[in-house]
Scaffold this motif. Structure first.
Motif, PDB file in Angstrom:
ATOM      1  N   LEU A   1      26.128  31.907  -9.301  1.00  0.00           N
ATOM      2  CA  LEU A   1      26.448  31.693 -10.708  1.00  0.00           C
ATOM      3  C   LEU A   1      25.211  31.497 -11.569  1.00  0.00           C
ATOM      4  O   LEU A   1      25.326  31.427 -12.789  1.00  0.00           O
ATOM      5  CB  LEU A   1      27.377  30.482 -10.831  1.00  0.00           C
ATOM      6  N   GLU A   2      24.047  31.410 -10.948  1.00  0.00           N
ATOM      7  CA  GLU A   2      22.832  31.088 -11.692  1.00  0.00           C
ATOM      8  C   GLU A   2      21.776  32.190 -11.651  1.00  0.00           C
ATOM      9  O   GLU A   2      20.668  31.989 -12.139  1.00  0.00           O
ATOM     10  CB  GLU A   2      22.243  29.777 -11.148  1.00  0.00           C
TER      11      GLU A   2
ATOM     12  N   TYR B   1      28.613  19.857 -10.011  1.00  0.00           N
ATOM     13  CA  TYR B   1      27.912  21.097 -10.344  1.00  0.00           C
ATOM     14  C   TYR B   1      27.697  21.175 -11.852  1.00  0.00           C
ATOM     15  O   TYR B   1      28.605  20.859 -12.628  1.00  0.00           O
ATOM     16  CB  TYR B   1      28.727  22.315  -9.890  1.00  0.00           C
ATOM     17  N   LEU B   2      26.503  21.636 -12.225  1.00  0.00           N
ATOM     18  CA  LEU B   2      26.205  21.844 -13.640  1.00  0.00           C
ATOM     19  C   LEU B   2      25.257  23.029 -13.784  1.00  0.00           C
ATOM     20  O   LEU B   2      24.168  23.045 -13.219  1.00  0.00           O
ATOM     21  CB  LEU B   2      25.547  20.595 -14.247  1.00  0.00           C
ATOM     22  N   HIS B   3      25.718  24.019 -14.526  1.00  0.00           N
ATOM     23  CA  HIS B   3      24.873  25.125 -14.972  1.00  0.00           C
ATOM     24  C   HIS B   3      25.298  25.366 -16.418  1.00  0.00           C
ATOM     25  O   HIS B   3      26.340  25.980 -16.688  1.00  0.00           O
ATOM     26  CB  HIS B   3      25.075  26.367 -14.097  1.00  0.00           C
ATOM     27  N   ARG B   4      24.530  24.831 -17.345  1.00  0.00           N
ATOM     28  CA  ARG B   4      24.919  24.780 -18.757  1.00  0.00           C
ATOM     29  C   ARG B   4      25.338  26.123 -19.361  1.00  0.00           C
ATOM     30  O   ARG B   4      26.258  26.145 -20.174  1.00  0.00           O
ATOM     31  CB  ARG B   4      23.813  24.123 -19.572  1.00  0.00           C
TER      32      ARG B   4
ATOM     33  N   LEU C   1      27.214  28.255 -18.280  1.00  0.00           N
ATOM     34  CA  LEU C   1      28.616  28.535 -17.958  1.00  0.00           C
ATOM     35  C   LEU C   1      29.606  27.712 -18.778  1.00  0.00           C
ATOM     36  O   LEU C   1      30.788  28.072 -18.861  1.00  0.00           O
ATOM     37  CB  LEU C   1      28.880  28.267 -16.469  1.00  0.00           C
ATOM     38  N   LEU C   2      29.166  26.636 -19.387  1.00  0.00           N
ATOM     39  CA  LEU C   2      30.109  25.725 -20.051  1.00  0.00           C
ATOM     40  C   LEU C   2      30.980  26.425 -21.095  1.00  0.00           C
ATOM     41  O   LEU C   2      32.200  26.269 -21.056  1.00  0.00           O
ATOM     42  CB  LEU C   2      29.365  24.521 -20.631  1.00  0.00           C
ATOM     43  N   PRO C   3      30.438  27.202 -22.024  1.00  0.00           N
ATOM     44  CA  PRO C   3      31.317  27.841 -23.009  1.00  0.00           C
ATOM     45  C   PRO C   3      32.276  28.865 -22.388  1.00  0.00           C
ATOM     46  O   PRO C   3      33.375  29.067 -22.891  1.00  0.00           O
ATOM     47  CB  PRO C   3      30.363  28.530 -23.986  1.00  0.00           C
ATOM     48  N   ILE C   4      31.856  29.467 -21.290  1.00  0.00           N
ATOM     49  CA  ILE C   4      32.714  30.439 -20.611  1.00  0.00           C
ATOM     50  C   ILE C   4      33.974  29.763 -20.081  1.00  0.00           C
ATOM     51  O   ILE C   4      35.057  30.349 -20.072  1.00  0.00           O
ATOM     52  CB  ILE C   4      31.938  31.125 -19.463  1.00  0.00           C
ATOM     53  N   LEU C   5      33.855  28.514 -19.645  1.00  0.00           N
ATOM     54  CA  LEU C   5      34.987  27.814 -19.057  1.00  0.00           C
ATOM     55  C   LEU C   5      36.125  27.630 -20.049  1.00  0.00           C
ATOM     56  O   LEU C   5      37.288  27.808 -19.691  1.00  0.00           O
ATOM     57  CB  LEU C   5      34.542  26.466 -18.488  1.00  0.00           C
ATOM     58  N   ALA C   6      35.812  27.285 -21.277  1.00  0.00           N
ATOM     59  CA  ALA C   6      36.876  27.117 -22.280  1.00  0.00           C
ATOM     60  C   ALA C   6      37.596  28.439 -22.514  1.00  0.00           C
ATOM     61  O   ALA C   6      38.828  28.479 -22.631  1.00  0.00           O
ATOM     62  CB  ALA C   6      36.303  26.571 -23.579  1.00  0.00           C
ATOM     63  N   ASP C   7      36.857  29.535 -22.554  1.00  0.00           N
ATOM     64  CA  ASP C   7      37.467  30.854 -22.746  1.00  0.00           C
ATOM     65  C   ASP C   7      38.302  31.268 -21.544  1.00  0.00           C
ATOM     66  O   ASP C   7      39.231  32.061 -21.679  1.00  0.00           O
ATOM     67  CB  ASP C   7      36.391  31.916 -22.988  1.00  0.00           C
ATOM     68  N   ALA C   8      37.972  30.773 -20.367  1.00  0.00           N
ATOM     69  CA  ALA C   8      38.683  31.164 -19.150  1.00  0.00           C
ATOM     70  C   ALA C   8      39.969  30.377 -18.930  1.00  0.00           C
ATOM     71  O   ALA C   8      40.653  30.578 -17.926  1.00  0.00           O
ATOM     72  CB  ALA C   8      37.757  31.019 -17.943  1.00  0.00           C
ATOM     73  N   LEU C   9      40.317  29.498 -19.862  1.00  0.00           N
ATOM     74  CA  LEU C   9      41.580  28.763 -19.774  1.00  0.00           C
ATOM     75  C   LEU C   9      42.678  29.505 -20.523  1.00  0.00           C
ATOM     76  O   LEU C   9      42.453  30.006 -21.630  1.00  0.00           O
ATOM     77  CB  LEU C   9      41.438  27.367 -20.382  1.00  0.00           C
ATOM     78  N   THR C  10      43.866  29.530 -19.942  1.00  0.00           N
ATOM     79  CA  THR C  10      45.030  30.048 -20.652  1.00  0.00           C
ATOM     80  C   THR C  10      45.415  29.047 -21.734  1.00  0.00           C
ATOM     81  O   THR C  10      45.010  27.875 -21.673  1.00  0.00           O
ATOM     82  CB  THR C  10      46.228  30.207 -19.699  1.00  0.00           C
TER      83      THR C  10
ATOM     84  N   LEU D   1      29.589  16.492 -22.295  1.00  0.00           N
ATOM     85  CA  LEU D   1      30.850  17.228 -22.119  1.00  0.00           C
ATOM     86  C   LEU D   1      31.739  17.120 -23.362  1.00  0.00           C
ATOM     87  O   LEU D   1      32.403  18.090 -23.738  1.00  0.00           O
ATOM     88  CB  LEU D   1      31.596  16.749 -20.876  1.00  0.00           C
ATOM     89  N   ILE D   2      31.728  15.974 -24.018  1.00  0.00           N
ATOM     90  CA  ILE D   2      32.486  15.809 -25.270  1.00  0.00           C
ATOM     91  C   ILE D   2      31.928  16.731 -26.346  1.00  0.00           C
ATOM     92  O   ILE D   2      32.681  17.386 -27.070  1.00  0.00           O
ATOM     93  CB  ILE D   2      32.417  14.343 -25.761  1.00  0.00           C
ATOM     94  N   ARG D   3      30.604  16.788 -26.463  1.00  0.00           N
ATOM     95  CA  ARG D   3      29.992  17.645 -27.489  1.00  0.00           C
ATOM     96  C   ARG D   3      30.293  19.121 -27.250  1.00  0.00           C
ATOM     97  O   ARG D   3      30.526  19.873 -28.189  1.00  0.00           O
ATOM     98  CB  ARG D   3      28.483  17.410 -27.556  1.00  0.00           C
ATOM     99  N   VAL D   4      30.281  19.536 -25.998  1.00  0.00           N
ATOM    100  CA  VAL D   4      30.526  20.942 -25.686  1.00  0.00           C
ATOM    101  C   VAL D   4      32.002  21.291 -25.833  1.00  0.00           C
ATOM    102  O   VAL D   4      32.361  22.281 -26.467  1.00  0.00           O
ATOM    103  CB  VAL D   4      30.043  21.288 -24.256  1.00  0.00           C
ATOM    104  N   PHE D   5      32.873  20.496 -25.229  1.00  0.00           N
ATOM    105  CA  PHE D   5      34.285  20.872 -25.158  1.00  0.00           C
ATOM    106  C   PHE D   5      35.153  20.261 -26.250  1.00  0.00           C
ATOM    107  O   PHE D   5      36.239  20.770 -26.525  1.00  0.00           O
ATOM    108  CB  PHE D   5      34.850  20.530 -23.778  1.00  0.00           C
TER     109      PHE D   5
END
Length: 179
Positions: free
Chosen positions: A72-73, A93-96, A98-107, A139-143
């Motif tokens: 992933l990196e 695990y943290l790879h910054r 990827l963070l915005p991708i995770l919100a998009d990958a949620l239904t 995590l609050i700031r990102v999500f």
């Protein structure tokens, strides 16, 4: 967060019920698959992604856990394309990037359950590099602008051994959820 093999994180167990019954779950950086196994046991089809799948070699190839080997990196494209999931679990695990991708990958209605090390962890052990440690409220700031946060913690967890952690549970597009 260094629970024995096979024992899901209490944070993950606490919010697992929010994932739609039978909805697909992504276990990102799955390691030996403790959370993949947990959600599969709850009746979810699971996709487990990790650069090393050896810890899940005992799982049946045609079982409820699909395994994807991916680094992933390394700059490669996101290995899941535009797939979406009812639940995404990330622990230790943290790879910054990827963070915005995770919100998009949620239904819509999907649940993100995230738990990893935070600044201050160096006092207790690895990891100690700030590249792998969440900053206060990160995590609050990102999500927060993208999802409805239903649970958040940041601090030192003393059980079973001291560690600095940050945890978030958030839902996409639902204002009220059954806690």
């Amino acid at each position: 967060m260094s629970d024995p093999l096979g024992v899901p994180s209490p944070w993950v167990r606490r919010f697992a019920h929010l994932v739609e019954k039978g909805g697909a779950v992504l276990d990102l950086a799955a390691g030996a698959g403790r959370h993949a196994r947990f959600f599969a046991g709850r009746g979810h089809p699971v996709t487990a992604v990790d650069h090393n799948l050896d810890g899940m070699a005992d799982l049946a190839a045609d079982g409820p856990v699909a395994r994807i080997r991916a680094d992933l990196e390394d700059g490669s494209p996101w290995p899941l394309g535009d797939r979406q999931f009812a639940g995404i679990v990330v622990t230790n695990y943290l790879h910054r990037p990827l963070l915005p991708i995770l919100a998009d990958a949620l239904t819509p209605g999907g649940v993100l359950i995230y738990e990893t090390f935070a600044v201050g962890q160096g006092e207790f052990g690895r990891p100690s590099s700030e590249n792998y440690l969440l900053r206060p409220n990160e995590l609050i700031r990102v999500f927060g602008p993208l999802l409805t946060v239903v649970g958040f913690e940041h601090g030192i967890d003393y059980a079973p051994n001291p560690k600095a952690v940050q945890r978030l549970a958030a839902v996409k597009g639902r204002d009220l959820v059954p806690l």
